[in-house]
Design a protein around this motif. Structure first.
Motif, PDB file in Angstrom:
ATOM      1  N   GLY A 175       0.814  -1.211   0.000  1.00 20.11           N
ATOM      2  CA  GLY A 175       0.000   0.000   0.000  1.00 20.11           C
ATOM      3  C   GLY A 175       0.845   1.257   0.000  1.00 20.11           C
ATOM      4  N   LEU A 176       1.923   1.259   0.798  1.00 16.33           N
ATOM      5  CA  LEU A 176       2.834   2.412   0.806  1.00 16.33           C
ATOM      6  C   LEU A 176       3.467   2.626  -0.568  1.00 16.33           C
ATOM      7  N   LEU A 177       3.895   1.541  -1.187  1.00 19.37           N
ATOM      8  CA  LEU A 177       4.540   1.635  -2.494  1.00 19.37           C
ATOM      9  C   LEU A 177       3.573   2.159  -3.546  1.00 19.37           C
ATOM     10  N   PHE A 178       2.376   1.640  -3.568  1.00 21.05           N
ATOM     11  CA  PHE A 178       1.394   2.078  -4.559  1.00 21.05           C
ATOM     12  C   PHE A 178       0.976   3.525  -4.325  1.00 21.05           C
ATOM     13  N   SER A 179       1.010   3.976  -3.079  1.00 21.69           N
ATOM     14  CA  SER A 179       0.660   5.371  -2.810  1.00 21.69           C
ATOM     15  C   SER A 179       1.658   6.320  -3.458  1.00 21.69           C
ATOM     16  N   VAL A 180       2.926   5.955  -3.418  1.00 21.85           N
ATOM     17  CA  VAL A 180       3.962   6.770  -4.065  1.00 21.85           C
ATOM     18  C   VAL A 180       3.756   6.753  -5.572  1.00 21.85           C
ATOM     19  N   LEU A 181       3.417   5.596  -6.119  1.00 21.79           N
ATOM     20  CA  LEU A 181       3.152   5.493  -7.557  1.00 21.79           C
ATOM     21  C   LEU A 181       1.956   6.357  -7.933  1.00 21.79           C
ATOM     22  N   GLY A 182       0.899   6.311  -7.124  1.00 23.99           N
ATOM     23  CA  GLY A 182      -0.276   7.134  -7.407  1.00 23.99           C
ATOM     24  C   GLY A 182       0.041   8.612  -7.363  1.00 23.99           C
ATOM     25  N   ALA A 183       0.832   9.030  -6.357  1.00 19.08           N
ATOM     26  CA  ALA A 183       1.219  10.440  -6.252  1.00 19.08           C
ATOM     27  C   ALA A 183       2.072  10.852  -7.440  1.00 19.08           C
ATOM     28  N   TYR A 184       2.970   9.973  -7.871  1.00 21.76           N
ATOM     29  CA  TYR A 184       3.840  10.278  -9.010  1.00 21.76           C
ATOM     30  C   TYR A 184       3.018  10.491 -10.282  1.00 21.76           C
ATOM     31  N   LEU A 185       2.048   9.626 -10.520  1.00 17.05           N
ATOM     32  CA  LEU A 185       1.206   9.760 -11.714  1.00 17.05           C
ATOM     33  C   LEU A 185       0.391  11.046 -11.661  1.00 17.05           C
ATOM     34  N   LEU A 186      -0.029  11.440 -10.456  1.00 13.40           N
ATOM     35  CA  LEU A 186      -0.797  12.677 -10.338  1.00 13.40           C
ATOM     36  C   LEU A 186       0.062  13.892 -10.652  1.00 13.40           C
ATOM     37  N   ILE A 187       1.231  14.002 -10.018  1.00  8.44           N
ATOM     38  CA  ILE A 187       2.035  15.212 -10.196  1.00  8.44           C
ATOM     39  C   ILE A 187       2.634  15.290 -11.594  1.00  8.44           C
ATOM     40  N   ARG A 188       2.674  14.170 -12.307  1.00  9.57           N
ATOM     41  CA  ARG A 188       3.134  14.185 -13.693  1.00  9.57           C
ATOM     42  C   ARG A 188       2.100  14.819 -14.617  1.00  9.57           C
ATOM     43  N   ASN A 189       0.863  14.924 -14.141  1.00  6.97           N
ATOM     44  CA  ASN A 189      -0.219  15.390 -14.999  1.00  6.97           C
ATOM     45  C   ASN A 189      -0.878  16.670 -14.520  1.00  6.97           C
ATOM     46  N   ILE A 190      -0.335  17.287 -13.478  1.00  9.93           N
ATOM     47  CA  ILE A 190      -0.869  18.566 -13.025  1.00  9.93           C
ATOM     48  C   ILE A 190       0.291  19.544 -12.858  1.00  9.93           C
ATOM     49  N   THR A 191      -0.051  20.827 -12.842  1.00 12.87           N
ATOM     50  CA  THR A 191       0.975  21.860 -12.672  1.00 12.87           C
ATOM     51  C   THR A 191       0.594  22.732 -11.481  1.00 12.87           C
ATOM     52  N   ILE A 192       1.213  22.441 -10.336  1.00  7.77           N
ATOM     53  CA  ILE A 192       1.021  23.258  -9.155  1.00  7.77           C
ATOM     54  C   ILE A 192       2.374  23.430  -8.477  1.00  7.77           C
ATOM     55  N   PRO A 193       2.565  24.534  -7.747  1.00 10.48           N
ATOM     56  CA  PRO A 193       3.843  24.749  -7.064  1.00 10.48           C
ATOM     57  C   PRO A 193       4.130  23.668  -6.018  1.00 10.48           C
ATOM     58  N   HIS A 194       5.387  23.336  -5.876  1.00 11.39           N
ATOM     59  CA  HIS A 194       5.834  22.409  -4.831  1.00 11.39           C
ATOM     60  C   HIS A 194       5.217  21.013  -4.954  1.00 11.39           C
ATOM     61  N   ALA A 195       4.841  20.644  -6.173  1.00  7.54           N
ATOM     62  CA  ALA A 195       4.184  19.346  -6.362  1.00  7.54           C
ATOM     63  C   ALA A 195       5.076  18.193  -5.920  1.00  7.54           C
ATOM     64  N   ARG A 196       6.409  18.387  -5.998  1.00  5.28           N
ATOM     65  CA  ARG A 196       7.321  17.298  -5.627  1.00  5.28           C
ATOM     66  C   ARG A 196       7.165  16.907  -4.159  1.00  5.28           C
ATOM     67  N   TYR A 197       6.719  17.860  -3.324  1.00  6.22           N
ATOM     68  CA  TYR A 197       6.530  17.546  -1.913  1.00  6.22           C
ATOM     69  C   TYR A 197       5.406  16.531  -1.705  1.00  6.22           C
ATOM     70  N   LEU A 198       4.464  16.524  -2.628  1.00  6.38           N
ATOM     71  CA  LEU A 198       3.378  15.546  -2.526  1.00  6.38           C
ATOM     72  C   LEU A 198       3.922  14.128  -2.627  1.00  6.38           C
ATOM     73  N   LEU A 199       4.959  13.976  -3.427  1.00  7.12           N
ATOM     74  CA  LEU A 199       5.567  12.647  -3.571  1.00  7.12           C
ATOM     75  C   LEU A 199       6.189  12.201  -2.247  1.00  7.12           C
ATOM     76  N   LEU A 200       6.811  13.129  -1.545  1.00 13.96           N
ATOM     77  CA  LEU A 200       7.423  12.808  -0.248  1.00 13.96           C
ATOM     78  C   LEU A 200       6.365  12.560   0.821  1.00 13.96           C
ATOM     79  N   MET A 201       5.247  13.247   0.693  1.00  9.61           N
ATOM     80  CA  MET A 201       4.178  13.101   1.666  1.00  9.61           C
ATOM     81  C   MET A 201       3.390  11.810   1.479  1.00  9.61           C
TER      82      MET A 201
END
Length: 262
Positions: A175-201
């Protein structure tokens, strides 16, 4: 049944995301409605577990927290303070018919359901709020998917057998691994500031969601029931469907605020 779960998801998810997109009073009213359904389920679980609660304060708290977001923060804080004062006075008025444990169980329900649900509204009110709420949902959905499939195919070591016998450590880390994958796919398709922090979160939010899942399972197990209700076809109740979100949304909100990303 599987087909019920699929139909409900196909119909419910777009409707929910549309309400989140609209935001404002529309989201507030929907969250208030979902909160009251959750309060109803919580009350039933508590009674089946043999506990007592203070009905009027419970329902009042269910309405108060989401609706308080319509006011300025100082007014909202004052209303919440008055609510807690009311709860204590209500308990004193009904004493000795009501006990301190009744008050505690009541306030637990208000905080567990109403206070946590309200953070979906607070997240939406931040800059890029729609994407932040979507981020929470994607983390939860990704975690659930990853935990299920890795648990089914690789699960051997029990994670919390006394609470949820089917959960495994392999499913937990999946579940932890897939959450990172899900966050990565999201930030690859949106443009918002500091999106990389979502991957860490992502794994932190995933962890909170899995704890929320276990917490709801624990109170259901105490009441010897499988589902909090049958309001959602194929999914059980509101608490069954949003148990992870109730923990993930507040943590996401406070991490965003602490980082100064508003």
């Amino acid at each position: 049944m599987l087909w019920q779960r699929i139909v409900t998801a196909v119909m419910g998810i777009p409707a929910l995301l549309y309400i989140v997109y609209l935001g404002d009073i529309y989201l507030t009213l929907v969250i208030t409605f979902l909160t009251l359904l959750g309060i109803y389920e919580y009350g039933n679980i508590v009674r089946k577990a043999g506990w007592q609660l203070l009905t009027i304060p419970l329902w009042l708290g269910g309405c108060l927290f989401p609706l308080a977001t319509l006011f300025k923060k100082d007014i909202a804080s004052f209303l919440i303070f008055i609510f807690f004062m009311f709860c204590f006075m209500y308990y004193l008025y009904s004493f000795p018919k009501s006990s301190p444990s009744d008050l505690a169980i009541t306030l637990l329900g208000v905080l567990y359901v109403s206070w946590t649900f309200t953070h979906l509204i607070l997240l939406r009110q931040l800059n890029y709020g729609f994407w932040l709420v979507l981020f929470v949902f994607i983390i939860i959905w990704s975690t659930d998917t990853g935990a299920y499939f890795t648990g089914v195919y690789f699960g051997k070591r029990k994670f919390a057998p006394s609470i949820s016998p089917n959960k495994t450590w392999e499913g937990f880390f999946g579940g932890l691994l897939f959450s990172v994958l899900g966050a990565y796919l999201l930030i690859r398709n949106i443009t918002i500031p500091h999106a990389r922090y979502l991957l860490l979160m992502a794994p932190v939010i995933s962890l909170a969601g899995q704890i929320g899942d276990l917490f709801e399972s624990s109170i259901k197990r105490t009441a010897h029931i499988k589902d909090s209700s049958r309001i959602i076809p194929g999914h059980g109740g509101i608490l069954d469907r949003f148990d992870s979100t109730l923990w993930a949304a507040p943590l996401t909100y406070y991490l965003i605020v602490l980082m100064g990303w508003r």
